[in-house]
Motif scaffolding. Structure first.
Motif, PDB file in Angstrom:
ATOM      1  N   CYS A  31       0.829  -1.209   0.000  1.00  0.00           N
ATOM      2  CA  CYS A  31       0.000   0.000   0.000  1.00  0.00           C
ATOM      3  C   CYS A  31       0.859   1.254   0.000  1.00  0.00           C
ATOM      4  O   CYS A  31       0.427   2.298  -0.442  1.00  0.00           O
ATOM      5  N   TRP A  32       2.042   1.153   0.549  1.00  0.00           N
ATOM      6  CA  TRP A  32       2.912   2.325   0.639  1.00  0.00           C
ATOM      7  C   TRP A  32       4.143   2.108  -0.213  1.00  0.00           C
ATOM      8  O   TRP A  32       4.791   1.081  -0.127  1.00  0.00           O
ATOM      9  N   LEU A  33       4.454   3.094  -1.014  1.00  0.00           N
ATOM     10  CA  LEU A  33       5.670   3.057  -1.812  1.00  0.00           C
ATOM     11  C   LEU A  33       6.606   4.115  -1.256  1.00  0.00           C
ATOM     12  O   LEU A  33       6.198   5.257  -1.037  1.00  0.00           O
ATOM     13  N   LEU A  34       7.842   3.723  -1.011  1.00  0.00           N
ATOM     14  CA  LEU A  34       8.813   4.722  -0.537  1.00  0.00           C
ATOM     15  C   LEU A  34       9.143   5.668  -1.687  1.00  0.00           C
ATOM     16  O   LEU A  34       9.119   5.283  -2.848  1.00  0.00           O
ATOM     17  N   ARG A  35       9.421   6.919  -1.326  1.00  0.00           N
ATOM     18  CA  ARG A  35       9.683   7.909  -2.386  1.00  0.00           C
ATOM     19  C   ARG A  35      10.928   7.524  -3.177  1.00  0.00           C
ATOM     20  O   ARG A  35      10.993   7.746  -4.376  1.00  0.00           O
ATOM     21  N   GLY A  61      23.561  -7.251  -6.788  1.00  0.00           N
ATOM     22  CA  GLY A  61      23.285  -8.089  -5.631  1.00  0.00           C
ATOM     23  C   GLY A  61      22.934  -7.299  -4.395  1.00  0.00           C
ATOM     24  O   GLY A  61      22.814  -7.856  -3.304  1.00  0.00           O
ATOM     25  N   GLU A  62      22.706  -6.006  -4.541  1.00  0.00           N
ATOM     26  CA  GLU A  62      22.396  -5.186  -3.372  1.00  0.00           C
ATOM     27  C   GLU A  62      20.907  -5.217  -3.082  1.00  0.00           C
ATOM     28  O   GLU A  62      20.086  -5.315  -3.978  1.00  0.00           O
ATOM     29  N   TRP A  63      20.564  -5.073  -1.782  1.00  0.00           N
ATOM     30  CA  TRP A  63      19.169  -5.088  -1.346  1.00  0.00           C
ATOM     31  C   TRP A  63      18.633  -3.675  -1.229  1.00  0.00           C
ATOM     32  O   TRP A  63      19.324  -2.785  -0.768  1.00  0.00           O
ATOM     33  N   PHE A  64      17.382  -3.516  -1.617  1.00  0.00           N
ATOM     34  CA  PHE A  64      16.703  -2.231  -1.463  1.00  0.00           C
ATOM     35  C   PHE A  64      15.302  -2.495  -0.913  1.00  0.00           C
ATOM     36  O   PHE A  64      14.691  -3.513  -1.216  1.00  0.00           O
ATOM     37  N   ALA A  65      14.829  -1.562  -0.093  1.00  0.00           N
ATOM     38  CA  ALA A  65      13.422  -1.601   0.326  1.00  0.00           C
ATOM     39  C   ALA A  65      12.659  -0.598  -0.521  1.00  0.00           C
ATOM     40  O   ALA A  65      13.123   0.515  -0.739  1.00  0.00           O
ATOM     41  N   GLN A  66      11.499  -1.030  -1.038  1.00  0.00           N
ATOM     42  CA  GLN A  66      10.758  -0.098  -1.873  1.00  0.00           C
ATOM     43  C   GLN A  66       9.339   0.179  -1.372  1.00  0.00           C
ATOM     44  O   GLN A  66       8.741   1.156  -1.773  1.00  0.00           O
ATOM     45  N   GLY A  67       8.843  -0.669  -0.510  1.00  0.00           N
ATOM     46  CA  GLY A  67       7.473  -0.407  -0.079  1.00  0.00           C
ATOM     47  C   GLY A  67       7.165  -1.040   1.250  1.00  0.00           C
ATOM     48  O   GLY A  67       7.970  -1.797   1.803  1.00  0.00           O
ATOM     49  N   LEU A  68       5.998  -0.682   1.780  1.00  0.00           N
ATOM     50  CA  LEU A  68       5.523  -1.225   3.044  1.00  0.00           C
ATOM     51  C   LEU A  68       4.117  -1.744   2.831  1.00  0.00           C
ATOM     52  O   LEU A  68       3.303  -1.082   2.197  1.00  0.00           O
ATOM     53  N   PHE A  69       3.850  -2.939   3.381  1.00  0.00           N
ATOM     54  CA  PHE A  69       2.493  -3.473   3.288  1.00  0.00           C
ATOM     55  C   PHE A  69       1.688  -2.926   4.460  1.00  0.00           C
ATOM     56  O   PHE A  69       1.838  -3.373   5.581  1.00  0.00           O
ATOM     57  N   GLY A  70       0.869  -1.956   4.179  1.00  0.00           N
ATOM     58  CA  GLY A  70       0.127  -1.307   5.257  1.00  0.00           C
ATOM     59  C   GLY A  70      -1.069  -2.119   5.694  1.00  0.00           C
ATOM     60  O   GLY A  70      -1.669  -2.818   4.904  1.00  0.00           O
ATOM     61  N   THR A  84       2.720   2.047  16.428  1.00  0.00           N
ATOM     62  CA  THR A  84       4.117   2.434  16.590  1.00  0.00           C
ATOM     63  C   THR A  84       4.762   2.722  15.244  1.00  0.00           C
ATOM     64  O   THR A  84       5.566   3.622  15.121  1.00  0.00           O
ATOM     65  N   SER A  85       4.417   1.955  14.250  1.00  0.00           N
ATOM     66  CA  SER A  85       5.051   2.181  12.957  1.00  0.00           C
ATOM     67  C   SER A  85       4.040   1.940  11.857  1.00  0.00           C
ATOM     68  O   SER A  85       2.967   1.388  12.065  1.00  0.00           O
ATOM     69  N   CYS A  86       4.441   2.364  10.683  1.00  0.00           N
ATOM     70  CA  CYS A  86       3.589   2.242   9.518  1.00  0.00           C
ATOM     71  C   CYS A  86       3.884   0.893   8.868  1.00  0.00           C
ATOM     72  O   CYS A  86       4.994   0.389   8.950  1.00  0.00           O
ATOM     73  N   GLY A  87       2.911   0.291   8.250  1.00  0.00           N
ATOM     74  CA  GLY A  87       3.158  -0.937   7.516  1.00  0.00           C
ATOM     75  C   GLY A  87       2.905  -2.192   8.319  1.00  0.00           C
ATOM     76  O   GLY A  87       3.440  -3.245   8.023  1.00  0.00           O
ATOM     77  N   ILE A  88       2.077  -2.109   9.381  1.00  0.00           N
ATOM     78  CA  ILE A  88       1.805  -3.308  10.164  1.00  0.00           C
ATOM     79  C   ILE A  88       0.427  -3.863   9.843  1.00  0.00           C
ATOM     80  O   ILE A  88      -0.056  -4.780  10.489  1.00  0.00           O
TER      81      ILE A  88
END
Lengths: 484, 262
Positions: free
Chosen positions: A411-415, A475-484, B59-63
């Motif tokens: 649901c959330w995409l990092l900028r 081979g580098e890791w990146f975070a791109q989003g959060l599951f809200g 506490t945080s977003c994405g839970i």
């Protein structure tokens, strides 16, 4: 044919005082080449007379405001008045510097007679705070002469009109003094020396004899005056775009004080747009600061009709954000974009959506004006493989055409994708991330900078579900989003 | 003893309630089903309160906070009014929201710069009468959202037709708030635990566990499935085949699934 002449005798004063509050009337005089050419009532009460030198006027009263005459502002005001006069007549002629000529014979039936028409015009002009001398005549020159003959502010039917005789105007014209004729001073002097006192005496003379003494143009003028020859005039064409400027007598430092003239300009614009069945989409305030510089204040409006109060509300909001560093000397309004009013069908029963649209548009306008255009946006689904390109911010939210993937998306995409630490098998972001789902390969953008990524869903120790990817090349890791 | 008329008129106000007398439950005008039966059962009105503040403390977003409100949002997005996201912590990702059943054209995202603008725009949205639902993210820190600011929002929220969700930090749990409903969200391995801190006109203190969607809780990724890193020019042709390529596959279903809401 019935011509009405409107003679704006106070125009040099009015260009300065129109923007001010209605009740105050500080003593004001306008000078031209260091001579007073016009003074308002308060100044006249102090003894200021036209023709005085500026220094004499200043000596008579310390509170007198003296302003240099502004012919350009007067011309612009006269053109605006000509636009207004188009409400009453299809044939409006501008006779500079301070007169308008209207052919009202064709409008009489619409307005139910001369008296009613003059009454409407008088009320309108009083509301716009213009002082005017009126004259009616069967010819344009005759109407101008009558405007000079009658006392100022007497918007009433002239005696010749009431007598209801075909040659009543000619009879009355014959009785008027020759001083009223539009003739140069030298000719006036000649007429006096020759013993002429009434216009009728001149009209009785043969044309050739008059022409020899006063020049060929003079008998022609008398012919036009009496209606014996044609008197063609250029008809004023109403402007296509609304632009109007009010000049302040005193510079304004407080943005709130601009609201009164702003309301007046908006009401003018409303009338202008109403006649053309238009509404304004974008307007521009032009604040004249010192040295003729303009400060532009754009206001966008998405209401699909003209509403002065709504526009004034948006203007107030725009002015709130403005810090008036220097004094404002004039306020101009220009309507930049217009659109045609669409016919609206009102429903018989009150529906939920009937007024919601307007309130919503007004709300979005207010938000955009205060926060900035790019800080209020809708969402749009774009057809793109790369996750960061699969959405778009749009100005006007509308139905979208893109198709969404059936894979899990956060649901959330990092900028910006955030670089993570950790090993090749386990990324780390202030604590290890357990990969719980994946991989999903996205391989795209081969035409530009190729992107080859393996996406996983990872669980962070804090409980957050992350959308992480490993770049295949590095081979580098990146975070791109959060599951809200 | 006869209560005075002024007292009766105060008690008749919709924002005044007596603890012994319950508000009429399950009225569609007052609440919106959350789409989670366990939560609806715990809420005495039977869903999210309309035209009132609902605070969600996490506490945080994405839970899983979006999963919690997504069914209600999807339902509201099919109405005529807009859904406003004010100051979201990250970009609301359109494909995911679309997949949750939200109509994207009803969404408006605001990113105000200053906290003052944040409260101003939330109040404007609520007062306009054009707001179907508002989601606001309050800035972190104890003093960031004072009681007065929240009280103003609560009064403005009466003009809104849908629920008003405010997301704030867990630090706000100990502060007094005028919100009609306050729920603390906590993450657990199995899903999301909701603890009702305050419920106007109802009991508080219930704990509900909402599971995460099963797709998100797949098994650990097998090491054997981990793609081999290819560096530089030594590209192996055979490792391309072991992964499902999703680049050009059409979706199997015709559209996103709509949540069942009545």
């Amino acid at each position: 044919m019935l011509w009405l002449c409107l003679h704006f005798t106070q125009l040099p004063l009015e260009v300065f005082s129109l923007a001010g509050p209605p009740d105050t009337d500080p003593p004001l005089a306008v000078t031209e080449r260091h001579r007073v050419c016009a003074a308002n009532d308060s100044a006249a009460a102090l003894g200021i007379r036209p023709g005085m030198s500026a220094s004499t006027a200043q000596a008579l009263s310390g509170s007198l405001r003296l302003r240099e005459r502004e012919p350009a502002h007067e011309a612009a005001t006269l053109i605006a008045l000509a636009d207004w006069a188009c409400n009453f007549s299809s044939q409006v002629c501008v006779s500079p510097p301070d007169r308008l000529l209207l052919e009202i014979g064709a409008s009489l039936r619409l307005f139910h007679g001369e008296a009613a028409l003059l009454g409407v015009m008088e009320a309108d002009l009083a509301a716009r705070r213009h002082k005017v001398c009126c004259g009616l005549g069967p010819t344009p020159s005759g109407a101008e002469l009558m405007a000079r003959a009658l006392p100022c502010n007497a918007v009433a039917l002239p005696p010749w009109q009431l007598q209801n005789e075909p040659d009543a105007f000619q009879k009355m014209l014959g009785k008027l003094p020759v001083e009223l004729l539009a003739a140069p001073e030298k000719q006036q002097l000649t007429m006096q020396r020759m013993g002429f006192t009434r216009i009728g005496e001149l009209l009785a003379l043969p044309r050739a004899a008059l022409g020899r003494r006063f020049g060929k143009a003079f008998p022609d003028y008398l012919q036009r005056l009496a209606g014996h020859s044609h008197d063609p005039r250029c008809t004023h064409r109403p402007r296509d775009r609304f632009e109007s400027t009010l000049h302040f007598l005193e510079p304004v430092c407080n943005a709130n004080m601009l609201l009164f003239p702003a309301r007046r300009l908006l009401a003018d614009m409303g009338r202008f747009l109403e006649r053309r069945q238009l509404y304004c989409q974008r307007l521009e305030w032009r604040l004249g600061v010192a040295h003729g510089e303009l400060r532009i204040l754009p206001v966008a409006c998405s209401l699909q009709q003209h509403r002065t109060d709504a526009l004034l509300d948006l203007t107030r909001l725009a002015l709130e954000g403005l810090r008036l560093a220097e004094a404002t000397e004039s306020l101009g309004l220009a309507c930049l974009e217009t659109a045609a009013l669409e016919g609206k069908i009102n429903s018989l029963f009150a529906e939920e959506s009937s007024d919601g649209g307007e309130a919503e548009r007004l709300l979005l306008d207010r938000l955009r004006l205060r926060l900035g255009m790019d800080r209020v946006h809708g969402l749009y689904l774009a057809d793109a493989t790369l996750p960061e390109q699969a959405w778009n911010g749009v100005h006007e939210p509308a139905a979208h055409a893109g198709t969404s993937t059936w894979m899990q998306r956060p649901c959330w995409l990092l900028r910006q994708p955030t670089r993570l630490g950790g090993t090749e098998a386990q990324p780390d972001w202030n604590g290890p991330i357990d990969l719980i789902s994946g991989p999903e390969r996205i391989d795209s953008n081969w035409w530009g900078e190729p992107q080859r990524r393996d996406y996983f869903i990872g669980r962070h120790g804090s409980g957050t579900l992350l959308w992480v990817f490993r770049e295949r090349a590095s081979g580098e890791w990146f975070a791109q989003g959060l599951f809200g | 003893m006869r209560m005075s008329d002024s007292l009766l008129s105060i008690l008749a106000r919709p924002d005044i309630w007596q603890s012994g007398r319950h508000a009429p439950a399950n009225e569609p005008h007052h609440c919106l089903p959350s789409g989670h039966p366990a939560l609806d059962a715990a809420l005495h009105q039977g869903g999210w309160p309309r035209a009132a503040l609902t605070e969600l403390l996490a506490t945080s977003c994405g839970i899983g906070e979006m999963q919690l409100i997504a069914p209600a949002l999807a339902h509201l997005s099919h109405g005529v009014q807009r859904i406003f996201f004010v100051a979201p912590p990250h970009i609301p990702y359109a494909p995911a929201l679309h997949a949750l059943g939200l109509r994207l054209e009803r969404l408006v995202v605001l990113t105000p710069e200053q906290p003052g603008e944040l409260f101003w725009s939330m109040e404007q949205i609520l007062r306009s009468g054009a707001c179907g639902c508002l989601l606001g993210w309050l800035p972190d820190g104890r003093g960031a959202a004072g009681y007065t600011a929240l009280r103003r929002l609560q009064i403005a929220a009466r003009h809104a037709r849908g629920p008003v969700f405010l997301f704030r930090d867990c630090a706000g749990a100990s502060l007094v708030s005028p919100a009609a409903l306050r729920i603390q969200l906590q993450h657990e391995t199995a899903g999301l635990t909701l603890e009702i801190l305050k419920q106007r006109g109802g009991r508080a203190g219930q704990r509900i566990l909402l599971g995460r969607p099963s797709q998100l809780l797949a098994h650990r990724v097998m090491p054997a499935l981990m793609p081999v890193i290819v560096r530089g020019n030594t590209v192996k042709r055979d490792d391309e085949a072991e992964l499902p390529m999703d680049t050009h596959n059409p979706p199997p279903a015709s559209g996103p699934q709509q949540p069942a809401l009545h």
